[in-house]
Write an enzyme that holds these catalytic residues in place. Structure first.
Site, PDB file in Angstrom:
ATOM      1  N   ASP A  12       5.127   4.187 -10.311  1.00 22.20           N
ATOM      2  CA  ASP A  12       4.352   3.539  -9.245  1.00 22.20           C
ATOM      3  C   ASP A  12       5.326   2.703  -8.416  1.00 22.20           C
ATOM      4  OD1 ASP A  12       1.089   2.212  -8.989  1.00 22.20           O
ATOM      5  OD2 ASP A  12       2.781   1.568  -7.783  1.00 22.20           O
ATOM      6  N   ASP A 110       1.596   6.644  -3.764  1.00 19.10           N
ATOM      7  CA  ASP A 110       2.847   6.097  -4.320  1.00 19.10           C
ATOM      8  C   ASP A 110       2.929   6.167  -5.835  1.00 19.10           C
ATOM      9  OD1 ASP A 110       1.194   3.976  -5.167  1.00 19.10           O
ATOM     10  OD2 ASP A 110       2.789   2.508  -4.826  1.00 19.10           O
ATOM     11  N   GLU A 111       2.095   6.991  -6.458  1.00 18.51           N
ATOM     12  CA  GLU A 111       2.196   7.057  -7.917  1.00 18.51           C
ATOM     13  C   GLU A 111       1.973   8.462  -8.457  1.00 18.51           C
ATOM     14  OE1 GLU A 111      -0.919   4.950 -10.146  1.00 18.51           O
ATOM     15  OE2 GLU A 111      -2.044   4.845  -8.285  1.00 18.51           O
TER      16      GLU A 111
HETATM   17  P1  TTP Z   1      -0.559   0.164  -4.936  1.00 21.27           P
HETATM   18  O1  TTP Z   1       0.407   0.944  -5.762  1.00 21.27           O
HETATM   19  O2  TTP Z   1      -1.825  -0.248  -5.573  1.00 21.27           O
HETATM   20  O3  TTP Z   1       0.122  -1.159  -4.394  1.00 21.27           O
HETATM   21  P2  TTP Z   1       1.595  -1.426  -3.913  1.00 21.27           P
HETATM   22  O4  TTP Z   1       2.465  -0.241  -4.125  1.00 21.27           O
HETATM   23  O5  TTP Z   1       1.571  -1.943  -2.522  1.00 21.27           O
HETATM   24  O6  TTP Z   1       2.058  -2.602  -4.836  1.00 21.27           O
HETATM   25  P3  TTP Z   1       2.373  -2.574  -6.405  1.00 21.27           P
HETATM   26  O7  TTP Z   1       2.157  -1.170  -6.879  1.00 21.27           O
HETATM   27  O8  TTP Z   1       3.797  -3.000  -6.532  1.00 21.27           O
HETATM   28  O9  TTP Z   1       1.430  -3.548  -7.005  1.00 21.27           O
HETATM   29  O10 TTP Z   1      -0.924   1.005  -3.656  1.00 21.27           O
HETATM   30  C1  TTP Z   1       0.005   1.811  -2.983  1.00 21.27           C
HETATM   31  C2  TTP Z   1      -0.208   1.709  -1.496  1.00 21.27           C
HETATM   32  O11 TTP Z   1      -1.520   2.110  -1.170  1.00 21.27           O
HETATM   33  C3  TTP Z   1      -0.035   0.324  -0.954  1.00 21.27           C
HETATM   34  O12 TTP Z   1       1.325   0.022  -0.631  1.00 21.27           O
HETATM   35  C4  TTP Z   1      -0.931   0.322   0.235  1.00 21.27           C
HETATM   36  C5  TTP Z   1      -2.025   1.297  -0.093  1.00 21.27           C
HETATM   37  N1  TTP Z   1      -3.251   0.606  -0.483  1.00 21.27           N
HETATM   38  C6  TTP Z   1      -4.206   0.357   0.498  1.00 21.27           C
HETATM   39  O13 TTP Z   1      -4.036   0.745   1.660  1.00 21.27           O
HETATM   40  N2  TTP Z   1      -5.334  -0.343   0.144  1.00 21.27           N
HETATM   41  C7  TTP Z   1      -5.563  -0.806  -1.127  1.00 21.27           C
HETATM   42  O14 TTP Z   1      -6.591  -1.438  -1.398  1.00 21.27           O
HETATM   43  C8  TTP Z   1      -4.568  -0.540  -2.129  1.00 21.27           C
HETATM   44  C9  TTP Z   1      -4.764  -1.050  -3.541  1.00 21.27           C
HETATM   45  C10 TTP Z   1      -3.436   0.159  -1.755  1.00 21.27           C
HETATM   46 MG    MG Z   2       2.478   0.772  -5.969  1.00 20.83          MG
END
Ligand code: TTP
Ligand code: MG
Length: 396
Positions: A12, A110-111
């Site tokens: 992730d 992103d995962e």
């Molecule tokens: P996440 O992996 O949940 O968040 P992140 O990568 O920004 O942060 P981290 O994993 O380090 O906690 O989500 C991936 C992307 O998806 C995030 O950069 C932006 C998007 N996203 C949204 O647009 N809305 C949301 O509610 C969430 C959770 C994520």
């Molecule tokens: Mg993330």
């Protein structure tokens, strides 16, 4: 195979959208950056997509109203969502993931889950596999990833979150219950706000609390979902990593050990990449009519150029011929180059499938002819063919 022996890696990316913006604008590094709707000086509607870890210190998080985020930290840099860019980066990540195993399942932008049970030995150990993956992501995409490794998906996913940012957390089979027991039930997969509230009312606050109740009790209250909770809380999760079969492109890229602006070195590497891509296309029996190159400079400025041909190709000479032309069209020369890549896509599925059927037919025809030839040799001409079946005279 015993599912407990699987090695599942969950990757992730850290603060994905915000990290890309920081990468592309170094002035933003170390500063609170919020990606989402326009805050309009606190009057904006809409929400936060994500924010940098610096912004998280102010209490800002995904899905928070943008106006609230603004109140928390008006000095943050607020940027709109550039989905096209993030999707492109996400595609680059897919390519890296697939270098580690074909068993790759992307679950969001992103995962991904990677089943590395059959490939970790290529990198020495499961930990070395994860370290190498993080290294390739950092070198080639300029971002940090957090990784969790465990015998199942549920634990791997929680583990990747555990070490964020830039984390690497491994949970061995024998440590699963110790790892899960103290975790808050908000970590339970599939438990939303309502379910979590209900669980808390039942005095269930940790995953260990779920594990210690009977499966029947959970089933009586939450049905099938309750049984799932109980299984997960007890470290039981047999879900497979489901790989994507639909190949959309074949590509290869390399990062130079030292950034270079020597066109001879660059072209030579492009030639080798064209050969590699060609080999992979041939093994997969694919031909594509879209050839593209990528050239990334030292400071992560990325140039891509593409050409669409009239006919699909797979041979290295033709690919390289076009790659060379595309390189000539790219105005990268002001800076040193850190990474280059070649990609062929545009397989045109219908065409491809028709070709495959055609091939199958011709293979079938060939083997039928061969069989007939052998039968004739054995029995002479005194055999009769009827409705596709081969009958000997005495059968009639
Ligand atoms: P996440 O992996 O949940 O968040 P992140 O990568 O920004 O942060 P981290 O994993 O380090 O906690 O989500 C991936 C992307 O998806 C995030 O950069 C932006 C998007 N996203 C949204 O647009 N809305 C949301 O509610 C969430 C959770 C994520
Ligand atoms: Mg993330």
């Amino acid at each position: 195979m015993d599912n407990q022996e699987r090695v599942i890696l969950h990757v992730d990316m850290d603060a994905f959208f915000a990290a890309i913006e920081q990468r592309d604008n170094p002035d933003l590094i170390g500063n609170p950056v919020v990606i989402g709707a326009d805050p309009k000086a606190g009057q904006g509607r809409g929400v936060v997509s994500t924010c940098s870890y610096e912004a998280r210190k102010y209490g800002i998080h995904s899905a928070m109203p943008i106006s609230t985020a603004y109140r928390h930290c008006p000095e943050a840099v607020f940027l709109p969502v550039n989905m096209r860019l993030y999707t492109e980066v996400s595609g680059e990540l897919d390519e890296i993931f697939r270098e580690f195993t074909p068993l790759t399942e992307k679950i969001s932008i992103d995962e991904a889950f990677l089943d590395i049970g059959g490939s970790w030995h290529l990198f020495g150990s499961t930990k070395k596999t994860a370290v190498e993956l993080k290294k390739r992501v950092k070198e080639r995409v300029g971002l940090t990833a957090s990784i969790g490794i465990a015998p199942n998906k549920f634990v791997a996913k929680i583990a990747s979150d555990f070490g964020k940012p830039d984390g690497l957390v491994m949970v061995d089979k024998e440590d699963i219950l110790d790892f899960l027991t103290p975790l808050d039930i908000s970590k339970m997969w599939g438990a939303g706000k309502k379910t979590t509230a209900m669980l808390r009312k039942m005095n269930i606050n940790t995953i260990g609390d779920i594990a210690s109740r009977s499966k029947k009790e959970l089933h009586d209250i939450f049905g099938k979902q309750g049984r799932k909770f109980w299984n997960l809380a007890n470290g039981i999760d047999n879900r497979e990593v489901v790989e994507e079969h639909d190949i959309k492109s074949v590509s290869n890229e390399i990062t130079f050990s030292e950034d270079t602006d020597d066109i001879r070195i660059i072209e030579n590497r492009f030639l080798r990449l064209s050969e590699k891509v060609s080999r992979r296309l041939n093994t997969k029996e694919l031909k594509g009519n879209n050839i593209s190159i990528k050239l990334r400079t030292k400071n992560f400025k990325t140039y891509t150029r593409a050409v669409t041909l009239d006919n699909p190709v797979s041979d290295a000479d033709t690919i390289f011929k076009w790659v060379k032309k595309l390189v000539e069209k790219t105005s990268w020369k002001k800076s040193k180059v850190r990474l280059i890549g070649v990609r062929v896509s545009g397989f045109g599925r219908e065409q491809e499938q028709m070709d495959l059927f055609a091939n199958d037919e011709s293979i079938k025809k060939e083997s039928v002819n061969e069989a007939l030839h052998q039968i004739r040799n054995k029995y002479g001409d005194s055999i009769i063919y009827r409705s596709g079946r081969i009958l000997k005279k005495k059968d009639i």
